[in-house]
Design a protein around this motif. Structure first.
Motif, PDB file in Angstrom:
ATOM      1  N   LEU A   1       0.833  -1.198   0.000  1.00 25.37           N
ATOM      2  CA  LEU A   1       0.000   0.000   0.000  1.00 25.37           C
ATOM      3  C   LEU A   1       0.869   1.250   0.000  1.00 25.37           C
ATOM      4  CD1 LEU A   1      -2.807   1.273   0.127  1.00 25.37           C
ATOM      5  CD2 LEU A   1      -2.732   1.036   2.627  1.00 25.37           C
ATOM      6  N   LYS A   2       1.926   1.247   0.808  1.00 20.43           N
ATOM      7  CA  LYS A   2       2.810   2.421   0.851  1.00 20.43           C
ATOM      8  C   LYS A   2       3.527   2.606  -0.478  1.00 20.43           C
ATOM      9  CE  LYS A   2       6.013   4.863   3.861  1.00 20.43           C
ATOM     10  NZ  LYS A   2       6.737   5.523   2.781  1.00 20.43           N
ATOM     11  N   GLU A   3       3.878   1.520  -1.134  1.00 19.94           N
ATOM     12  CA  GLU A   3       4.525   1.634  -2.444  1.00 19.94           C
ATOM     13  C   GLU A   3       3.595   2.320  -3.445  1.00 19.94           C
ATOM     14  OE1 GLU A   3       5.624  -2.328  -3.484  1.00 19.94           O
ATOM     15  OE2 GLU A   3       7.467  -2.323  -2.275  1.00 19.94           O
ATOM     16  N   LYS A   4       2.328   2.010  -3.382  1.00 15.77           N
ATOM     17  CA  LYS A   4       1.362   2.652  -4.290  1.00 15.77           C
ATOM     18  C   LYS A   4       1.228   4.136  -3.972  1.00 15.77           C
ATOM     19  CE  LYS A   4      -1.919  -0.493  -3.482  1.00 15.77           C
ATOM     20  NZ  LYS A   4      -3.205  -1.255  -3.588  1.00 15.77           N
ATOM     21  N   VAL A   5       1.214   4.474  -2.691  1.00 17.06           N
ATOM     22  CA  VAL A   5       1.120   5.883  -2.303  1.00 17.06           C
ATOM     23  C   VAL A   5       2.396   6.621  -2.684  1.00 17.06           C
ATOM     24  CG1 VAL A   5       0.940   7.460  -0.341  1.00 17.06           C
ATOM     25  CG2 VAL A   5      -0.549   5.443  -0.465  1.00 17.06           C
ATOM     26  N   ASP A   6       3.545   5.998  -2.434  1.00 21.39           N
ATOM     27  CA  ASP A   6       4.816   6.629  -2.792  1.00 21.39           C
ATOM     28  C   ASP A   6       4.934   6.831  -4.301  1.00 21.39           C
ATOM     29  OD1 ASP A   6       5.498   6.688  -0.140  1.00 21.39           O
ATOM     30  OD2 ASP A   6       6.820   4.917  -0.228  1.00 21.39           O
ATOM     31  N   ALA A   7       4.251   5.974  -5.088  1.00 20.28           N
ATOM     32  CA  ALA A   7       4.284   6.123  -6.553  1.00 20.28           C
ATOM     33  C   ALA A   7       3.434   7.293  -7.030  1.00 20.28           C
ATOM     34  CB  ALA A   7       3.809   4.828  -7.210  1.00 20.28           C
ATOM     35  N   GLY A   8       2.574   7.797  -6.150  1.00 23.58           N
ATOM     36  CA  GLY A   8       1.787   8.975  -6.534  1.00 23.58           C
ATOM     37  C   GLY A   8       0.323   8.937  -6.184  1.00 23.58           C
ATOM     38  N   ALA A   9      -0.141   7.904  -5.474  1.00 23.50           N
ATOM     39  CA  ALA A   9      -1.563   7.837  -5.098  1.00 23.50           C
ATOM     40  C   ALA A   9      -1.874   8.864  -4.011  1.00 23.50           C
ATOM     41  CB  ALA A   9      -1.928   6.437  -4.619  1.00 23.50           C
ATOM     42  N   SER A  10      -3.053   9.465  -4.094  1.00 30.53           N
ATOM     43  CA  SER A  10      -3.429  10.541  -3.170  1.00 30.53           C
ATOM     44  C   SER A  10      -4.545  10.170  -2.214  1.00 30.53           C
ATOM     45  CB  SER A  10      -3.869  11.782  -3.971  1.00 30.53           C
ATOM     46  OG  SER A  10      -2.803  12.257  -4.768  1.00 30.53           O
TER      47      SER A  10
ATOM     48  N   PHE B   1       2.508   3.155   9.792  1.00 27.85           N
ATOM     49  CA  PHE B   1       3.421   2.724   8.739  1.00 27.85           C
ATOM     50  C   PHE B   1       3.882   3.897   7.876  1.00 27.85           C
ATOM     51  CE2 PHE B   1       4.948  -0.086   5.323  1.00 27.85           C
ATOM     52  CZ  PHE B   1       5.454  -1.141   6.070  1.00 27.85           C
ATOM     53  N   GLY B   2       3.416   5.092   8.204  1.00 22.16           N
ATOM     54  CA  GLY B   2       3.848   6.287   7.479  1.00 22.16           C
ATOM     55  C   GLY B   2       2.997   6.647   6.280  1.00 22.16           C
ATOM     56  N   ILE B   3       1.809   6.087   6.210  1.00 25.03           N
ATOM     57  CA  ILE B   3       0.887   6.404   5.106  1.00 25.03           C
ATOM     58  C   ILE B   3      -0.120   7.423   5.620  1.00 25.03           C
ATOM     59  CG2 ILE B   3      -0.824   5.472   3.495  1.00 25.03           C
ATOM     60  CD1 ILE B   3       0.565   2.716   3.913  1.00 25.03           C
ATOM     61  N   ASP B   4      -0.121   8.636   5.029  1.00 24.33           N
ATOM     62  CA  ASP B   4      -0.945   9.709   5.601  1.00 24.33           C
ATOM     63  C   ASP B   4      -2.005  10.257   4.649  1.00 24.33           C
ATOM     64  OD1 ASP B   4       0.687  10.971   3.812  1.00 24.33           O
ATOM     65  OD2 ASP B   4       1.572  12.382   5.248  1.00 24.33           O
ATOM     66  N   VAL B   5      -2.250   9.574   3.510  1.00 24.49           N
ATOM     67  CA  VAL B   5      -3.293  10.058   2.598  1.00 24.49           C
ATOM     68  C   VAL B   5      -4.665   9.663   3.145  1.00 24.49           C
ATOM     69  CG1 VAL B   5      -1.761   9.914   0.608  1.00 24.49           C
ATOM     70  CG2 VAL B   5      -3.224   7.962   1.178  1.00 24.49           C
ATOM     71  N   PRO B   6      -5.730  10.356   2.710  1.00 21.49           N
ATOM     72  CA  PRO B   6      -7.079  10.043   3.218  1.00 21.49           C
ATOM     73  C   PRO B   6      -7.475   8.587   2.978  1.00 21.49           C
ATOM     74  CG  PRO B   6      -7.099  12.125   2.050  1.00 21.49           C
ATOM     75  CD  PRO B   6      -5.752  11.521   1.815  1.00 21.49           C
ATOM     76  N   ILE B   7      -8.121   7.996   3.988  1.00 22.80           N
ATOM     77  CA  ILE B   7      -8.652   6.631   3.897  1.00 22.80           C
ATOM     78  C   ILE B   7     -10.170   6.726   3.757  1.00 22.80           C
ATOM     79  CG2 ILE B   7      -8.943   4.433   5.089  1.00 22.80           C
ATOM     80  CD1 ILE B   7      -6.341   5.082   6.614  1.00 22.80           C
ATOM     81  N   ILE B   8     -10.692   6.147   2.693  1.00 26.30           N
ATOM     82  CA  ILE B   8     -12.137   6.164   2.433  1.00 26.30           C
ATOM     83  C   ILE B   8     -12.656   4.736   2.526  1.00 26.30           C
ATOM     84  CG2 ILE B   8     -13.927   6.661   0.727  1.00 26.30           C
ATOM     85  CD1 ILE B   8     -12.112   8.836  -0.420  1.00 26.30           C
ATOM     86  N   PRO B   9     -13.497   4.433   3.514  1.00 23.48           N
ATOM     87  CA  PRO B   9     -13.997   3.055   3.658  1.00 23.48           C
ATOM     88  C   PRO B   9     -15.053   2.725   2.612  1.00 23.48           C
ATOM     89  CG  PRO B   9     -15.003   4.467   5.307  1.00 23.48           C
ATOM     90  CD  PRO B   9     -13.994   5.325   4.583  1.00 23.48           C
ATOM     91  N   GLY B  10     -14.935   1.542   2.019  1.00 26.21           N
ATOM     92  CA  GLY B  10     -15.939   1.047   1.082  1.00 26.21           C
ATOM     93  C   GLY B  10     -17.048   0.335   1.840  1.00 26.21           C
TER      94      GLY B  10
END
Length: 598
Positions: free
Chosen positions: A173-182, A205-214
């Protein structure tokens, strides 16, 4: 607008939890049409911040339907739209085509996914020349389009079925965010405590982008179990304890299931980790709205009126190529899809100074831009809606059923009628009973406040005006009487045209536009958003008569021969007419009085 920007802007002034809807692409053209209607209706009722369209992998027409749905949602319905894009069976060229279509429609949000294995495979494998992982797709989109698209990715609160090591899920998940996911939209779940703990782990884990629950509504017991099993989702004991005893009562399952999901959502909101819910609608309307209603998230009547109020008498397209559009011919009032298709190739500067411009421009597209089928119903649905009319009185009954709300559409009217027609309804019904078939209309208005619930549009504290307008099919035998009466009438202007293009008019200068609605607002020029104009009327005539021809094609079997002959009568024994009463101050229905006297 980017999703996170839109949510941040809303939450700057409100603590209220926001929400969005996900829709999947139906398999049939009729299903797509029905989904457009449902998306539009759900937006009007609930005001989601955005809608999300799943990707139909497989190439060809399936993928094209995904991009068409996104383009229509963004450009015609005016809804902020996020498009799914997967790696499954997707060569780079097809990904490029999808991104280009999204870009051209004004879509600015992509949910980048690896995707599930194809239906005929138990294991996911990359296509030759395609991408292996969602992070590769994210990287590619960012490299090619920079910051135009904001990219979201999937999160798995209960772990991905193919990855048993918990920490690896966070790493990927962090790899996807680091690649540019917002932002992150999660897979469905029902265990609120596990989700909240997962949010803590994600942040740690250092992931700070918004989390939207499905959020997946519970509609029936079987679908509840099937979806949970498909996603390897844990079902809390409380859910099974309440749902198992009532599993054979679908209505009660939906009621209890809704309450369980509402309690889960409230727990998520109270945790402080989320301020937005993403509802997997499964293209259903009632269950998602029930959840929002019980959470107190549906807008008030005042909020609906304020949000749905427009600077124009139509919902503004979100396609940036239409940003200067301020004027539309009234003929497409009930045909917004085909109008937007006709003008979809216009460049930004083809709406000079916000005016409609010259409809004889080569940019004003032909019928081929509207698709191969102008009647937006399947043959089967057409027969269900309109049966097989065999007499002119049957046509009159169909139109009157539409006017009174018993039918939601006609072959030439895609959208349901609103209460604007109420003041002239009885006159319209009478005209149809006289076999003068009404197509489109608006009443005269002499200065109604712009926030009026029915007729209002534009900025607040303004006044809106309308000339009475009526478009109709008139028997050719009555045309000489109409022409004679209006020959020297300067206050009532008309165009009349038959299927062969023979045009009659009393316009002093038929090439000039006649504004039939306008608004006066503080600090602004007069706004004239709806016009009657010769060249665009002739373009509409072309479309209208082809609609009748297409209607004939739905009635090909022998039992419908009388219906085909009836439609030939409409084609050859009637003329398409519009009349504008330029005396907007008068409260008399002069158009009705004229037609009633013929």
């Amino acid at each position: 607008m980017h999703i996170t920007e839109k949510l941040d802007k809303y939450h700057e002034t409100s603590n209220k939890t926001t929400f969005s809807f996900e829709y999947f692409v139906p398999k049939t053209t009729q299903g797509v049409q029905n989904l457009y209607d449902r998306m539009d209706r759900m937006f009007e009722a609930s005001l989601p911040q955005f809608v999300d369209i799943t990707w139909n992998a497989g190439g060809g027409r399936l993928s094209q339907m995904s991009t068409e749905l996104v383009a229509t949602s963004q450009s015609v319905l005016g809804l902020e739209t996020c498009m799914h894009l997967t790696c499954t069976n997707m060569p780079v060229q097809q990904i490029d085509d999808a991104l280009e279509s999204a870009y051209n429609s004004g879509c600015q949000n992509i949910l980048a996914l690896r995707g599930d294995p194809p239906h005929d495979s138990q294991q996911w494998t990359p296509i030759e020349g395609g991408f292996h992982y969602a992070k590769d797709l994210v990287t590619y989109i960012k490299k090619k389009y920079g910051n135009h698209f904001q990219i979201g990715v999937a999160g798995y609160p209960e772990g991905h079925p193919e990855e048993t090591v918990f920490e690896n899920n966070l790493k990927y998940l962090k790899e996807k965010v680091d690649a540019g996911a917002s932002f992150i939209i999660t897979q469905m779940f029902y265990d609120a405590d596990n989700f909240i703990q997962w949010c803590k782990d994600v942040r740690a884990f250092g992931i700070d982008v918004p989390i939207i629950p499905g959020i997946m509504p519970i509609t029936t017991y079987d679908t509840f179990l099937r979806r949970a099993s498909w996603g390897a989702i844990n079902i809390p004991r409380e859910f099974t304890a309440q749902l198992d005893p009532i599993k054979d009562d679908d209505e009660l399952v939906r009621e209890v299931g809704t309450q369980l999901v509402v309690q889960m959502c409230q727990k998520l909101i109270d945790s402080g980790y989320i301020n937005h819910l993403h509802l997997y609608t499964m293209n259903l309307e009632k269950a998602p709205l029930m959840i929002l209603e019980r959470l107190g998230l549906l807008p008030t009547e005042g909020e609906v009126i304020n949000q749905n109020s427009s600077n124009f008498p139509w919902r503004k397209s979100l396609n940036p190529n239409r940003k200067n559009e301020e004027v539309r011919p009234i003929f497409w009032k009930r045909r917004p899809y085909s109008y937007v298709a006709r003008t979809s190739q216009w460049a930004v500067d083809e709406f000079p100074n916000g005016r409609f411009g010259d409809s004889s421009s080569p940019a004003f597209g032909g019928l081929d831009l509207c698709g191969s089928q102008l009647i937006r119903q399947s043959n089967k649905k057409s027969l269900e809606l309109w049966a097989t009319p065999k007499t002119l009185n049957d046509i009159a009954l169909l139109v009157n059923n539409y006017l009174t709300g018993k039918l939601v559409c006609l072959p030439w009217c895609d959208t349901p009628l609103n209460h604007e027609v109420d003041t002239m309804l009885q006159h319209l019904l009478n005209l149809n009973n006289k076999l003068i078939f009404t197509i489109n209309s608006q009443p005269q208005i002499n200065g109604i406040r712009s926030n009026d619930k029915i007729h209002g549009w534009g900025p607040k504290d303004g006044y809106v005006y309308q000339k009475q307008y009526l478009e109709f099919l008139l028997p050719k035998s009555k045309l000489p009487g109409l022409e004679s009466t209006l020959a020297n009438n300067e206050m009532m202007t008309y165009f009349a045209v038959d299927v062969d293009g023979n045009l009659n008019s009393n316009h002093p200068d038929g090439s000039r536009a006649n504004a039939v609605t306008w608004g006066i607002f503080p600090g602004r020029e007069v706004v004239q958003p709806t016009i009657v104009e010769k060249v665009s009327f002739l373009a509409w005539k072309e479309e209208f008569y082809r609609i009748i021809e297409e209607w004939k094609l739905t009635l090909k079997d022998n039992e419908a021969n009388k219906s085909v002959n009836l439609l030939d009568t409409l084609l050859h024994d009637y003329v398409l007419v519009n009349i504008v009463d330029n005396d907007f101050i008068s409260k008399d229905d002069k158009i009705y009085e004229l037609l009633n006297s013929l």
